[in-house]
Design an enzyme around this catalytic site. Structure first.
Site, PDB file in Angstrom:
ATOM      1  N   HIS A 333       0.795  -1.233   0.000  1.00  0.00           N
ATOM      2  CA  HIS A 333       0.000   0.000   0.000  1.00  0.00           C
ATOM      3  C   HIS A 333       0.821   1.274   0.000  1.00  0.00           C
ATOM      4  CE1 HIS A 333      -4.171  -1.404   0.515  1.00  0.00           C
ATOM      5  NE2 HIS A 333      -3.614  -2.452   1.112  1.00  0.00           N
ATOM      6  N   LYS A 520      -9.138  13.883   4.047  1.00  0.00           N
ATOM      7  CA  LYS A 520      -8.242  12.726   4.093  1.00  0.00           C
ATOM      8  C   LYS A 520      -7.390  12.863   5.341  1.00  0.00           C
ATOM      9  CE  LYS A 520      -6.729  14.001  -0.019  1.00  0.00           C
ATOM     10  NZ  LYS A 520      -6.628  12.771  -0.808  1.00  0.00           N
ATOM     11  N   ARG A 521      -6.656  11.803   5.708  1.00  0.00           N
ATOM     12  CA  ARG A 521      -5.767  11.936   6.847  1.00  0.00           C
ATOM     13  C   ARG A 521      -4.777  13.082   6.632  1.00  0.00           C
ATOM     14  NH1 ARG A 521      -5.946   7.888  10.935  1.00  0.00           N
ATOM     15  NH2 ARG A 521      -4.204   9.050  11.785  1.00  0.00           N
ATOM     16  N   LYS A 526       0.487  14.470   1.725  1.00  0.00           N
ATOM     17  CA  LYS A 526      -0.813  14.818   1.140  1.00  0.00           C
ATOM     18  C   LYS A 526      -0.949  16.329   0.919  1.00  0.00           C
ATOM     19  CE  LYS A 526      -3.337  10.761   2.977  1.00  0.00           C
ATOM     20  NZ  LYS A 526      -4.069  10.195   1.817  1.00  0.00           N
ATOM     21  N   THR A 628      -8.422   6.725  -2.687  1.00  0.00           N
ATOM     22  CA  THR A 628      -9.766   6.272  -3.030  1.00  0.00           C
ATOM     23  C   THR A 628     -10.765   7.408  -2.839  1.00  0.00           C
ATOM     24  OG1 THR A 628      -9.933   5.384  -0.784  1.00  0.00           O
ATOM     25  CG2 THR A 628      -9.462   3.802  -2.557  1.00  0.00           C
ATOM     26  N   LYS A 632     -14.313   8.700  -4.988  1.00  0.00           N
ATOM     27  CA  LYS A 632     -15.640   9.024  -4.426  1.00  0.00           C
ATOM     28  C   LYS A 632     -16.130  10.367  -4.958  1.00  0.00           C
ATOM     29  CE  LYS A 632     -14.073   6.654  -0.272  1.00  0.00           C
ATOM     30  NZ  LYS A 632     -13.420   6.920   1.022  1.00  0.00           N
TER      31      LYS A 632
HETATM   32  C1  LIG Z   1     -12.088   7.143   1.373  1.00  0.00           C
HETATM   33  C2  LIG Z   1     -11.672   7.497   2.746  1.00  0.00           C
HETATM   34  C3  LIG Z   1     -10.327   7.734   3.041  1.00  0.00           C
HETATM   35  C4  LIG Z   1      -9.242   7.690   1.986  1.00  0.00           C
HETATM   36  O1  LIG Z   1      -9.088   8.983   1.451  1.00  0.00           O
HETATM   37  P1  LIG Z   1      -7.817   9.365   0.559  1.00  0.00           P
HETATM   38  O2  LIG Z   1      -8.172  10.717   0.035  1.00  0.00           O
HETATM   39  O3  LIG Z   1      -7.754   8.339  -0.537  1.00  0.00           O
HETATM   40  O4  LIG Z   1      -6.647   9.358   1.440  1.00  0.00           O
HETATM   41  C5  LIG Z   1      -9.975   8.087   4.327  1.00  0.00           C
HETATM   42  N1  LIG Z   1     -10.905   8.201   5.299  1.00  0.00           N
HETATM   43  C6  LIG Z   1     -12.213   7.992   5.052  1.00  0.00           C
HETATM   44  C7  LIG Z   1     -13.196   8.159   6.156  1.00  0.00           C
HETATM   45  C8  LIG Z   1     -12.640   7.628   3.782  1.00  0.00           C
HETATM   46  O5  LIG Z   1     -13.946   7.397   3.553  1.00  0.00           O
END
Ligand SMILES: *Cc1c(COP(=O)(O)O)cnc(C)c1O
Length: 787
Positions: A333, A520-521, A526, A628, A632
Site C-alpha cells: 500500500h 483525508k488523513r 498529502k 480512493t 468518491k
Molecule cells: C475514502 C476514505 C479515506 C481515503 O481517502 P484518501 O483521500 O484516498 O486518502 C480516508 N478516510 C475515510 C473516512 C474515507 O472514507
C-alpha cells in the site's frame, strides 16, 4: 406474516425486555438498537443459508488489521431492499428515520484509505456472490474521536461499543487460544453479516476479541490483592483494546506486534480447524483457501503457517512452503520509507521465539535459492533479516505467490525501482490491482438524488451492480436540460452540507460559493499545507485588491492527524488559525471561507463527497499509492484539482485531462530535479510565496508557543536530520497549483461547461468500482468462483 409485520412485533417485545419500556418511549439510540435486533432475527437465517452454499469450494480470506466500516443500518436496509418499508414503519410511530440512522456510531476500526478499502471489498464480494470472509481485530476503541481546542487537535477515545453492537454476534464456541511467550490469551470471535446488494449473498466479517483464560483469581481476591485478582484479565484485554491511530507511519510497539500475531494466529487456527473437520490433512489447504494480506500488518501469518505445518502437523519443509506460498498473496500500500514495517529481532525473539526461528529458516532458504540462481553477491539486497531488524515487506513478497500495487503508477514504481530486485527475481509474482470504491455506499446511499436521475436516464438500476453502465450517460454531456438537473442536485447537496456545517461546526458558508474540499488523513505528503498556503495567498491578494475578480470560494478540510505526528498537528493548527483570520475579516466580504470539519470519518464523508465542486488530490507525485477519496468525488460528478499521482492518473485517463485541473511535478520530473532541488529559490522568487511562508514565523499567527509553526517553516527551508529541505516540493509546485486554481475559478463561471465537466467525470467513473477490483482479485489472484 410479512417481514415488516414480524419486525414490528419484535420491536414491541424487544424494547420491553431490553429497555423496560415501549418502543416509542425509547431514546434514539435505544430505538436504533431495538430496530437492528428485530432486523437481525430476519437476517441471521438467510446468513446461515448463504454460508452453506460455498461448502467444499475454494474461498478467499481478507486478513486486515483495519476495517473502516462506518454505519451499517442504511447500507443493510438498502442491500436487503427493506429501506422504504422500514422508513414507513417508523413513520407510523412518527419517528424520523434520519434520527435513528444518526444514532448509530461509526464502526471506525481503521485509520483511512487502507481500512476503508477493506470495507468496500467486503461489500463488493458479497454483492458479486464471491466467498470472501474478512478476519481482523475487534478493537474496543476504534479511531479516536477528534475535537479542536484553541485550534489544536484533541483526541478523545471512541467508545463505539458503549451500548453494544447489535450487528455482531459473539461466537464463544469458536474461541481459540493464542500463545505468547509471556502467557496464553483467549481469542473470541464476533461475527458481523456482510450483506451483498440484493441480499442473495451474506458473507461474514469475523473480528477477534482478546480475553483472559482465567479472568479472575479468587485466591488473590481473598488475600485482598484486588489488582492482582484481575491482572490476567487486564493483561489479555489490552491486546484488542485500541486501534493504533497511525496512518502511513510505522508503529514499532510490542502491543502492536501482539495485536498482529493475535488475530493472525486465531484466524489461521479457525481455518485449519474447519478444514480438518472435512479433510484428513492439510495437503490441499491451498486449493481451498486464498488469503490476502492487507499490507504487511498480517505478514506474521507466513512464518506462523510454517510453524503450524512443520511443528504441529510434521509436514516436511518444502512441502509446507509450497502450500504456504500458494495460499498467501500480499498487497503493498505504500512506498513511504517511514511506513515500511520492520520489527526488531529482539522483540520477535522474546515474544514469539518459535515463529522467529521460522523466519530465520525462511531467510536461510532464501539465501540458498539466491545462490542456486547465481546471485550470491547480491543476497543482502533481499535478506529478510537485516541488521537488527526483520523486513516485513521482503517476507511478504518471498512468502506469497502474488504481490500487487494499488494503482498502475504505484505498481510501476514498485517493479521499476522500490522493489526492482524482487521484480527481477520473481517477475510473475507482481501485478497491479487499481483500488476501487463501492457505488452502493458512495453514490446510491449517500446521493439518492443523483442516483435517481441516473436510474431514470438509464431506464434501469443496473449501474448499482454494473458501474460501467454510467458510460451510457456520456451522450447527455451537452444536454442542457439534464445538465441543469445535475446542477440542481449538486446545489441541493451543497445546501444540505451548509446546513450540517452550520449546526456542527458553527460556521455559516455560502451555498453558492465553490465548495473546494480536501478530506483525508493529515500527512505531509498529502500536502494540506500547500492548500493552506494557497488560501492565505488568495486572502492577501484580496486584501490588496478587494475588487479581485473571483467566484466566492469555501475551502473545506477534514481529517485526523496521528496523535504523535507533531507536524501534521501543526498543519491542523495552522489551518484553524487561517480560518479564524479569514472568516472574521469583514474586508474580504465573505469571498472566502475556511472550514475544518470536526471528526472526519465515513459518515461525514458521505455528506461531503456528494456536495463538492472541486476535489483536492494534491499529493507529491509518487507518494500517494492510489487514493480512493479521489474516486468518491469523481463518482459524484466532481472534477479533480490534482497532481499526476496514484489513481489520479487513471481518473484523467478515463475522464480526460481537459475535464480536470492537473498541475505540478510528475514522478519523472522529481527524479530529474531531486538531487539539485533548491526550495529557497522559489521561496524568494515566486510572487507571494515568501509572504505566506513567513506567516508561520512573523507573528501573524500563534501556535500557542509550541514552536510547531517554526518547525514547519524549517522543514521546508532547512530540512531536518532525516530529510532534505522541502521533501514534498511545496515551493516548486506552489505557482503551478495557484495557476490551476485560477483555471478552476474561470471554468466554474460558465455553468454549462462546468456541469459538462462534472457530468463527464461521473459518466467515466465506471472503472473505479471496487466490483471491478474484486473481480480482478478473484480471477487473477484467488482463483475463486461465484456461488
Ligand atoms: C475514502 C476514505 C479515506 C481515503 O481517502 P484518501 O483521500 O484516498 O486518502 C480516508 N478516510 C475515510 C473516512 C474515507 O472514507
Amino acid at each position: 406474516m410479512d417481514y415488516k409485520g414480524k419486525i414490528q412485533e419484535r420491536i414491541k417485545s424487544y424494547s420491553l425486555t431490553t429497555f423496560g419500556k415501549k418502543f416509542i418511549d425509547c431514546n434514539d439510540k435505544e430505538k436504533y438498537i431495538t430496530l437492528v435486533k428485530g432486523l437481525m432475527e430476519e437476517i441471521v437465517p438467510k446468513w446461515n443459508n448463504s454460508l452453506s452454499k460455498y461448502h467444499g469450494k475454494k474461498k478467499a480470506y481478507y486478513f486486515s488489521a483495519e476495517y473502516l466500516m462506518g454505519r451499517a443500518l442504511s447500507n443493510n436496509l438498502i442491500n436487503m431492499n427493506w429501506k422504504s418499508e422500514i422508513k414507513g414503519l417508523l413513520e407510523e410511530y412518527q419517528i424520523d428515520y434520519n434520527k435513528i440512522e444518526e444514532a448509530e456510531d461509526d464502526a471506525g476500526l481503521g485509520n483511512g484509505g487502507l481500512g476503508r478499502l477493506a470495507a468496500c471489498f467486503l461489500d463488493s464480494a458479497a454483492t458479486l456472490d464471491y466467498p470472501l470472509m474478512g478476519y481482523g481485530l475487534r478493537y474496543e476503541y476504534g479511531i479516536f474521536s477528534q475535537k479542536f481546542i484553541d485550534g489544536f487537535q484533541v483526541e478523545k477515545h471512541d467508545n463505539w461499543l458503549e451500548f453494544g453492537d447489535p450487528w455482531s454476534i459473539r461466537k464463544s464456541q469458536d474461541k481459540v487460544v493464542v500463545n505468547f511467550s509471556d502467557g496464553d490469551v483467549l481469542a473470541i470471535p464476533y461475527d458481523t453479516p456482510i450483506i451483498g446488494y440484493g441480499g442473495n449473498t451474506i458473507n461474514t466479517l469475523r473480528l477477534w476479541k482478546a480475553e483472559a483464560i482465567r479472568p479472575f483469581d479468587l485466591e488473590e481476591f481473598n488475600k485482598q490483592n484486588y489488582d492482582l485478582s484481575v491482572k490476567d484479565k487486564n493483561d489479555a484485554e489490552y491486546i484488542s483494546k485500541v486501534l493504533y491511530p497511525n496512518d502511513s507511519r510505522e508503529e514499532g510497539k510490542i502491543l502492536r506486534l501482539k495485536q498482529q500475531y493475535f488475530f493472525v494466529s486465531a484466524s489461521l487456527q479457525d481455518l485449519i480447524r474447519k478444514h480438518l473437520e472435512n479433510y484428513d490433512n492439510l495437503d490441499n489447504f491451498h486449493s481451498l483457501h486464498g488469503i490476502q494480506l492487507n499490507d504487511t500488518h498480517p505478514t506474521v501469518a507466513i512464518p506462523e503457517m510454517m510453524r503450524i505445518l512443520t511443528d504441529e502437523y510434521d509436514m516436511e519443509w518444502d512441502k509446507a512452503w509450497n502450500i504456504t506460498v500458494k495460499t498467501f498473496a500480499y498487497t503493498n500500500h505504500t512506498i513511504l520509507q517511514e511506513a515500511l514495517e520492520q520489527w526488531p529481532i529482539k522483540l520477535y525473539k522474546s515474544l514469539l521465539p518459535r515463529v522467529y526461528e521460522m523466519i530465520e529458516k525462511i531467510n536461510e532458504k532464501l539465501i540458498e535459492e539466491l545462490k542456486e540462481k547465481g546471485m550470491s553477491q547480491k543476497t543482502e539486497n533481499y535478506e529478510i533479516i537485516s541488521g537488527d531488524n526483520i523486513k516485513m515487506a521482503y517476507l511478504a513478497i518471498y512468502g506469497t505467490h502474488s504481490t500487487n500495487g494499488v494503482a498502475q503508477v504505484h505498481t510501476d514504481i514498485l517493479t521499476e525501482s522500490e522493489l526492482n530486485n524482487w521484480y527481477k527475481l520473481y517477475p510473475e509474482r507482481f501485478n497491479n490491482k487499481t483500488n476501487g470504491i463501492t457505488q452502493r455506499r458512495w453514490l446510491l446511499k449517500s446521493n439518492p438524488e443523483l442516483s435517481d436521475l441516473i436510474t431514470d436516464l438509464l431506464g434501469s438500476d443496473k449501474w448499482i451492480t454494473n458501474l460501467e453502465e454510467l458510460k451510457k450517460l456520456e451522450k447527455y454531456k451537452d444536454d442542457e436540460k439534464i445538465l441543469n438537473k445535475f446542477l440542481d442536485i449538486k446545489q441541493k447537496k451543497k445546501n444540505q452540507v451548509a446546513e450540517y456545517i452550520k449546526e456542527n461546526e458553527g460556521v455559516e458558508i455560502d451555498p453558492n460559493s465553490i465548495f473546494d474540499i480536501q478530506i483525508k488523513r493529515f500527512h505531509e505528503y498529502k500536502r494540506q499545507l500547500l492548500n493552506a498556503f494557497h488560501i492565505l495567498d488568495l486572502y492577501y491578494r484580496l486584501k490588496d485588491n478587494p475588487d479581485l475578480d473571483m467566484v466566492n470560494r469555501t475551502f473545506i478540510f477534514g481529517g485526523k492527524a496521528a496523535p504523535g505526528y507533531e507536524r501534521a498537528k501543526g498543519v491542523i493548527k495552522f489551518i484553524n488559525e487561517i480560518k479564524e483570520l479569514v472568516n472574521n475579516d469583514k474586508d474580504i466580504n465573505e469571498k472566502i471561507k475556511v472550514v475544518l470539519v470536526t471528526n472526519y470519518g465515513v459518515s461525514y464523508g458521505e455528506k461531503l463527497f456528494s456536495a463538492a465542486d472541486i476535489s483536492e488530490q494534491i499529493s507529491t507525485a509518487g507518494k500517494e499509492a492510489s487514493g480512493t477519496g479521489n474516486m468518491k468525488f469523481m463518482l459524484n460528478g466532481t472534477p479533480t484539482i490534482g497532481t499526476l499521482d496514484g489513481a489520479n492518473i487513471e481518473i484523467v485517463e478515463e475522464a480526460g485531462e481537459e475535464n480536470n485541473f492537473i498541475f505540478g511535478l510528475k514522478v519523472e520530473d522529481i527524479k530529474e530535479i531531486e538531487d539539485s532541488y533548491n526550495p529557497t529559490k522559489y521561496y524568494k522568487e515566486v510572487k507571494g510565496l515568501k509572504r505566506v511562508m513567513d506567516s508561520l514565523i512573523d507573528g501573524t499567527f500563534s501556535d500557542g508557543d509550541t514552536g510547531i509553526f517554526k518547525e514547519l517553516h524549517d522543514s521546508i527551508l532547512k530540512g531536518a536530520s532525516w530529510h532534505s529541505p522541502d521533501q514534498y516540493y511545496l515551493m516548486k509546485d506552489f505557482d503551478s497549483y495557484r495557476e490551476a486554481h485560477k483555471r478552476v475559478d474561470n471554468a466554474f463561471r460558465n455553468r454549462r461547461d462546468w456541469a459538462k465537466k462534472c457530468w463527464i467525470n461521473m459518466a467515466n467513473a465506471g472503472k473505479f468500482t471496487s466490483d471491478r477490483t474484486i473481480e480482478q482479485y478473484a480471477k487473477e489472484i484467488w482463483d475463486i468462483k461465484k456461488a
